[in-house]
Scaffold this motif. Structure first.
Motif, PDB file in Angstrom:
ATOM      1  N   THR A   6       0.830  -1.209   0.000  1.00 37.76           N
ATOM      2  CA  THR A   6       0.000   0.000   0.000  1.00 37.76           C
ATOM      3  C   THR A   6       0.861   1.255   0.000  1.00 37.76           C
ATOM      4  O   THR A   6       1.733   1.424   0.857  1.00 37.76           O
ATOM      5  CB  THR A   6      -0.933   0.030   1.231  1.00 37.76           C
ATOM      6  N   ASP A  29     -11.992  -0.689  -6.289  1.00 39.78           N
ATOM      7  CA  ASP A  29     -11.891  -0.855  -4.833  1.00 39.78           C
ATOM      8  C   ASP A  29     -11.157  -2.153  -4.503  1.00 39.78           C
ATOM      9  O   ASP A  29     -11.529  -3.221  -4.967  1.00 39.78           O
ATOM     10  CB  ASP A  29     -13.306  -0.873  -4.248  1.00 39.78           C
ATOM     11  N   GLN A  30     -10.112  -2.042  -3.693  1.00 40.69           N
ATOM     12  CA  GLN A  30      -9.354  -3.218  -3.256  1.00 40.69           C
ATOM     13  C   GLN A  30      -9.632  -3.564  -1.789  1.00 40.69           C
ATOM     14  O   GLN A  30      -9.003  -4.463  -1.238  1.00 40.69           O
ATOM     15  CB  GLN A  30      -7.855  -2.968  -3.441  1.00 40.69           C
ATOM     16  N   GLY A  31     -10.571  -2.837  -1.166  1.00 39.75           N
ATOM     17  CA  GLY A  31     -10.906  -3.094   0.227  1.00 39.75           C
ATOM     18  C   GLY A  31     -10.061  -2.283   1.195  1.00 39.75           C
ATOM     19  O   GLY A  31      -8.957  -1.839   0.865  1.00 39.75           O
ATOM     20  N   ASP A  32     -10.581  -2.057   2.391  1.00 43.02           N
ATOM     21  CA  ASP A  32      -9.868  -1.340   3.449  1.00 43.02           C
ATOM     22  C   ASP A  32      -9.465   0.060   3.006  1.00 43.02           C
ATOM     23  O   ASP A  32      -8.384   0.548   3.358  1.00 43.02           O
ATOM     24  CB  ASP A  32      -8.647  -2.150   3.903  1.00 43.02           C
ATOM     25  N   ARG A  34      -8.647   1.074   0.087  1.00 44.28           N
ATOM     26  CA  ARG A  34      -7.579   1.044  -0.905  1.00 44.28           C
ATOM     27  C   ARG A  34      -8.149   0.860  -2.304  1.00 44.28           C
ATOM     28  O   ARG A  34      -9.174   0.211  -2.483  1.00 44.28           O
ATOM     29  CB  ARG A  34      -6.605  -0.101  -0.585  1.00 44.28           C
ATOM     30  N   ARG A  45      -3.886   4.345  -0.993  1.00 48.04           N
ATOM     31  CA  ARG A  45      -4.842   4.756   0.040  1.00 48.04           C
ATOM     32  C   ARG A  45      -4.617   6.234   0.325  1.00 48.04           C
ATOM     33  O   ARG A  45      -3.493   6.663   0.564  1.00 48.04           O
ATOM     34  CB  ARG A  45      -4.686   3.936   1.319  1.00 48.04           C
TER      35      ARG A  45
END
Length: 245
Positions: A6, A29-32, A34, A45
């Motif tokens: 990240t 969207d990669q989650g969290d 990110r 992020r």
């Protein structure tokens, strides 16, 4: 497998910047919190702060690079979205490049998979930026490569390419978490350069500036570089703000 995980950037409007990277550059969207292209590459992020981004030539952070199969297609697509982008040009024997900035002023470099005039005739998905983009490089600056390289190698990174750019006073060093070896054992060989840009994972590029006394660490109160995390490996390199998750 270890990877660059990240890249964290401080920005003024995280939501608007996410929309740009997703709607214009094709990330998702990669989650969290990110975003990115695929899990094999570094994700981005954005963390909100108040001050504007004002890049300087001695900043620790320089840019990301997005590699594409067809740089002319990528430039045309960006211009269709109203994004000013430079004309692609062959920069010495380094790469076939173009540049633009995102809405907050962060530099993004486009790199073709091949040198100018050497691209094979291939069909590419014209709905994707440049026919199929990936985040190929995260580029940091350093005044002393010997002070940081041992930590990168001890963490398991593989050197891929060394590119002296003597008229401009710097040398580019490329490292990745990979078991692959470049096509030529001589890291300065030209064929290692475009081979590096074609890798499906993200590579760490370090610009070693010979005349720079010390790289400028980011101001935490304004927009800029927050840090780079890695996963699957132990690495704590405070000078470059690289750490394990």
């Amino acid at each position: 497998m270890a990877k660059l995980d990240t890249l964290r950037l401080r920005v003024r409007d995280a939501a608007a910047l996410k929309r740009f990277y997703c709607d214009v550059l094709g990330m998702s969207d990669q989650g969290d919190g990110r975003i990115g292209y695929t899990p094999e590459q570094v994700a981005l992020r954005f963390e909100e702060v108040g001050g504007a981004y004002r890049p300087q030539p001695t900043d620790l952070y320089w840019k990301i690079a997005i590699s594409v199969p067809n740089i002319e297609l990528a430039c045309a697509q960006l211009r269709a979205h109203g994004v000013p982008v430079t004309e692609p040009q062959q920069f010495r024997d380094v790469g076939y490049l173009a540049k633009f900035t995102d809405p907050e002023g962060f530099t993004i470099e486009l790199i073709d998979h091949h040198f100018q005039g050497e691209r094979p005739e291939e069909e590419h998905d014209q709905t994707l930026l440049g026919g199929g983009p990936h985040i190929s490089l995260v580029t940091l600056r350093c005044a002393d490569i010997a002070a940081v390289e041992p930590d990168l190698l001890n963490a398991g990174m593989t050197p891929l390419s060394v590119q002296p750019v003597e008229p401009y006073g710097f040398t580019l060093y490329f490292y990745a978490f990979t078991s692959e070896q470049p096509p030529n054992a001589n890291f300065t060989a030209v064929e290692n350069r475009y081979w590096t840009y074609q890798r499906p994972y993200t590579v760490l590029e370090i610009q070693h500036v010979s005349a720079m006394q010390e790289e400028m660490q980011p101001d935490t109160e304004v927009s800029g570089y927050e840090g780079l995390t890695v996963s699957g490996a132990s690495l704590a390199l405070n000078r470059l703000r690289i750490s394990s998750e």
